[in-house]
Design a protein around this motif. Structure first.
Motif, PDB file in Angstrom:
ATOM      1  N   LYS A  39       0.834  -1.212   0.000  1.00 42.00           N
ATOM      2  CA  LYS A  39       0.000   0.000   0.000  1.00 42.00           C
ATOM      3  C   LYS A  39       0.867   1.261   0.000  1.00 42.00           C
ATOM      4  N   LYS A  41       1.040   4.634   1.212  1.00 33.81           N
ATOM      5  CA  LYS A  41       0.370   5.351   2.302  1.00 33.81           C
ATOM      6  C   LYS A  41       0.132   6.822   1.977  1.00 33.81           C
ATOM      7  N   LYS A  43      -1.062   8.174  -0.530  1.00 38.24           N
ATOM      8  CA  LYS A  43      -2.362   8.401  -1.160  1.00 38.24           C
ATOM      9  C   LYS A  43      -3.384   7.335  -0.799  1.00 38.24           C
ATOM     10  N   ASP A  44      -3.031   6.485   0.174  1.00 45.33           N
ATOM     11  CA  ASP A  44      -3.917   5.408   0.615  1.00 45.33           C
ATOM     12  C   ASP A  44      -4.377   4.552  -0.563  1.00 45.33           C
ATOM     13  N   GLU A  46      -3.810   0.889  -2.531  1.00 44.31           N
ATOM     14  CA  GLU A  46      -3.323  -0.489  -2.537  1.00 44.31           C
ATOM     15  C   GLU A  46      -2.991  -0.862  -3.973  1.00 44.31           C
TER      16      GLU A  46
END
Length: 324
Positions: A39, A41, A43-44, A46
Motif C-alpha cells: 500500500k 500510504k 495516497k492510501d 493499494e
C-alpha cells in the motif's frame, strides 16, 4: 519515521505487517510467503490485488498478491524428463490437461529473520522440500530463501534457490504478480498505461503452450513505451533479444491516481507473461519460457538452466512506487 514490523492475523493466518512513512505491506509466510498487500500510504492506494476475506482468497489464491512460481506457468501433461529423472506434477488445469504454477505458492514457509535497521526493514523466509512429500513431483532436495528489504518506497526481493541434493535439476522461476489496475478505487482504465521490455511474441496453441514459433511483437514501440489495456484482454507470452535488451522493467502508470509503479526484474528474467481481467493485470516475469523442459528448442532460447549439487542461484526483483 523508522520502519516497523508487526505480527498480525490476516486471512485467519499469522502474517507480518511492515512498513515506513511511505508504504506498508503484508507478508503471509504460511500462504506461500505471498506478499498480499503493498500500500502507498501517501495516497492510501493499494497497488496489489488483496483479498478481503479467506473465502475470496481460497477461490483463486493465484490471483492475489505476488505468488512465487516454481516452475512457472504450464507443464504439458504435468510431466517432463531430464537426464533420466522423471518429474510429475498434478494436472491442475484439467480443461487443457496441464500442470500450472508449481508447488511453492501454496506451501507454508518459515520465518528465518525479521529486523528493523533504522529505516530499512529486512525479512527472510524459507521453504525446504525436505519438510514435504514431493518425491512424486520433484524428487530433488531443494531450499528456497526469500529476502525482502524495504527502504522508502522500494521493496527489494531476492529469491535464492539451492540444490541440496546429489543430482542436478532443471529450474525455472517466476512471479504471478497481480496489480490492481487502475490503482485508485473507481479509476478508469482509459487513464492507465502499461509498458513491457519485450520485442518478441511467442505463439501459443489451444492448450496455452508454445508452438515454437516466435514473432516480432506488433506495435513494439507502443508496448515498450506504454499502451492501454482498455477493451483488450491478454494471456500472452513475450520475450526480448539479448542484443537489444532494454531496462528489464514493467512500468504501470495511472494518471488519474497520480502514481507509477516500476516493477524491475534482473536480466535472468528473460520472459514476461501478460494476463489481465477487469480490474487487475498480471505482468509475470519468468526465467524460463512456458513448458521449457518439453520444448525441442535450445536451452539458450527457452531459458532452461541447470542447478548442480550444492549450487545456489539468486534472483532479484524490485517494486517501487512514485508520484507523477
Amino acid at each position: 519515521m523508522t520502519g516497523y514490523i508487526e505480527d498480525i492475523t490476516f486471512l485467519n493466518e499469522k502474517a507480518l505487517k511492515f512498513g515506513n512513512e511511505k508504504v506498508e505491506a503484508i507478508l503471509a509466510p504460511s500462504l506461500g510467503s505471498n506478499l498480499l498487500s503493498f500500500k502507498y500510504k501517501q495516497k492510501d492506494i493499494e497497488v496489489l490485488r488483496t483479498p478481503v476475506c479467506l473465502e475470496e482468497y481460497k477461490k483463486a489464491p493465484i490471483l492475489y498478491g505476488m505468488p512465487i512460481l516454481f516452475p512457472p506457468n504450464r507443464i504439458e501433461d504435468g510431466q517432463f524428463t531430464y537426464k533420466g529423472t522423471e518429474y510429475r506434477f498434478p494436472v491442475n488445469e484439467r480443461e487443457k490437461f496441464n500442470h500450472i504454477h508449481g508447488f511453492l505458492h501454496d506451501k507454508p514457509w518459515q520465518v528465518c529473520k525479521r529486523e528493523v535497521n533504522g529505516k530499512e526493514i529486512v525479512i527472510n523466509t524459507e521453504f525446504s522440500s525436505s519438510e514435504f512429500d514431493l518425491k512424486d513431483s520433484f524428487p530433488q532436495d531443494i531450499t528456497v530463501n526469500m529476502s525482502l528489504s524495504l527502504r522508502a518506497e522500494t521493496l527489494d526481493i531476492k529469491l535464492e534457490i539451492t540444490n541440496k541434493g546429489i543430482e542436478p535439476f532443471p529450474w525455472g522461476a517466476g512471479y504471478h504478480t497481480v496489480f490492481n489496475f487502475p490503482f485508485g478505487p473507481g479509476g478508469k482504465l482509459e487513464h492507465c498505461r502499461i509498458s513491457l521490455p519485450v520485442n518478441k511474441h511467442w505463439e501459443l496453441n489451444e492448450r496455452s503452450l508454445p508452438t515454437g514459433a516466435i514473432h516480432e511483437t506488433a506495435n513494439t514501440f507502443e508496448i515498450q513505451n506504454g499502451f492501454s489495456l482498455e477493451g483488450r484482454l491478454f494471456d500472452d507470452l513475450f520475450g526480448y533479444d539479448e542484443e537489444r535488451a532494454l531496462e528489464n522493467e514493467c512500468i504501470l502508470t495511472d494518471q488519474e491516481a497520480g502514481i507509477q509503479v516500476i516493477y524491475h526484474a534482473d536480466p535472468q528474467f528473460k520472459f514476461w507473461v501478460l494476463f489481465n481481467q477487469e480490474g487487475y493485470v498480471c505482468p509475470e516475469p519468468y526465467t524460463w519460457v512456458t513448458n521449457a523442459p518439453n520444448l525441442d528448442l535450445s536451452a539458450k532460447l527457452t531459458g532452461l538452466r541447470e542447478l548442480r549439487s550444492g549450487e545456489t542461484v539468486q534472483l532479484r526483483t524490485l517494486l517501487s512506487i512514485k508520484d507523477i
